[in-house]
Motif scaffolding. Structure first.
Motif, mmCIF file in Angstrom:
data_model
loop_
_atom_site.group_PDB
_atom_site.id
_atom_site.type_symbol
_atom_site.label_atom_id
_atom_site.label_comp_id
_atom_site.label_asym_id
_atom_site.label_seq_id
_atom_site.Cartn_x
_atom_site.Cartn_y
_atom_site.Cartn_z
ATOM 1 N N MET A 1 0.834 -1.186 0.000
ATOM 2 C CA MET A 1 0.000 0.000 0.000
ATOM 3 C C MET A 1 0.875 1.243 0.000
ATOM 4 N N THR A 2 0.551 2.168 -0.863
ATOM 5 C CA THR A 2 1.276 3.432 -0.970
ATOM 6 C C THR A 2 0.319 4.570 -0.688
ATOM 7 N N ASP A 3 0.784 5.549 0.080
ATOM 8 C CA ASP A 3 0.037 6.782 0.296
ATOM 9 C C ASP A 3 0.527 7.819 -0.704
ATOM 10 N N GLY B 1 -5.669 -0.856 -2.920
ATOM 11 C CA GLY B 1 -5.232 -0.661 -1.540
ATOM 12 C C GLY B 1 -4.460 0.622 -1.305
ATOM 13 N N ASP B 2 -3.987 1.286 -2.369
ATOM 14 C CA ASP B 2 -3.318 2.580 -2.208
ATOM 15 C C ASP B 2 -4.314 3.605 -1.679
ATOM 16 N N ARG B 3 -3.776 4.642 -1.059
ATOM 17 C CA ARG B 3 -4.604 5.755 -0.598
ATOM 18 C C ARG B 3 -4.142 7.019 -1.297
ATOM 19 N N ALA C 1 -8.041 1.992 -5.518
ATOM 20 C CA ALA C 1 -7.454 2.872 -4.505
ATOM 21 C C ALA C 1 -8.558 3.485 -3.661
ATOM 22 N N ARG C 2 -8.187 3.927 -2.474
ATOM 23 C CA ARG C 2 -9.124 4.638 -1.591
ATOM 24 C C ARG C 2 -8.810 6.116 -1.693
ATOM 25 N N ARG D 1 4.370 10.533 -3.724
ATOM 26 C CA ARG D 1 4.309 9.466 -2.721
ATOM 27 C C ARG D 1 4.704 10.040 -1.357
#
Length: 195
Positions: free
Chosen positions: A1-3, A43-45, A76-77, A185
């Protein structure tokens, strides 16, 4: 997961598209959405730090639909930290009446938040502590109080990723203008904090 962090999308808004090198909003939006679809994974935000559009209701509805499509295509979220052009920012009298409309696209909607970067608390707000793309600074009553923490912001449309407040606090601009029409990122922001 990456923000991921980005700001000042201005989907459907020609005024910021032109200085970014686009003749039409369609070209601007195609590049922007292409980058988001290419970079975001399930799953990334993605934290959008304000200004999804110009704030004109039809453009805002279009921007929400475009972002919902990106969310659905990538898994993504999406989280919104509202800006002055977003109808849900508390500066607008009807902010609460449109909240449910934004929550159909975004998992959360707020006017500010905090997060840890490199072990220290950072403020996330559409507005920097100091600075604007006009003079003098606008919306000062909605800006976070500068207590020395870094601030992750948009609003200025600056091409500079880093600036400093009048008190010397680190300001990290995540506007599309600073990141080549791409999101940043959290690791990129951490590198700037280490800087």
């Amino acid at each position: 997961m990456t923000d991921w962090f980005t700001a000042d999308l201005h989907i459907g808004h020609l005024t910021p598209a032109r200085p970014r090198g686009f003749d039409t909003v369609e070209d601007h939006d195609t590049v922007l959405t292409g980058h988001l679809r290419e970079m975001l994974l399930p799953g990334d935000r993605l934290f959008v730090v304000g200004d999804i559009s110009s704030g004109i209701p039809d453009q805002e509805d279009h921007a929400l639909a475009v972002l919902a499509g990106i969310r659905d295509a990538t898994g993504a979220r999406l989280h919104l930290v509202a800006g002055n052009h977003d109808a849900v920012h508390p500066m607008h009298a009807r902010a609460l009446s449109g909240h449910s409309r934004f929550l159909r696209t975004f998992d959360t909607v707020s006017s500010a938040m905090t997060l840890k970067i490199e072990g220290q608390r950072a403020v996330v707000s559409h507005f920097p502590y100091d600075g604007d793309h006009t003079s003098p600074d606008r919306h000062v009553q909605w800006r976070a109080r500068d207590c020395g923490a870094p601030v992750v912001h948009g609003h200025t449309h600056s091409t500079d990723k880093v600036s400093y407040s009048l008190s010397g606090s680190l300001q990290l601009c995540v506007s599309l203008d600073a990141w080549g029409m791409r999101p940043a990122r959290k690791d990129d922001l951490a590198a700037l904090v280490r800087g």
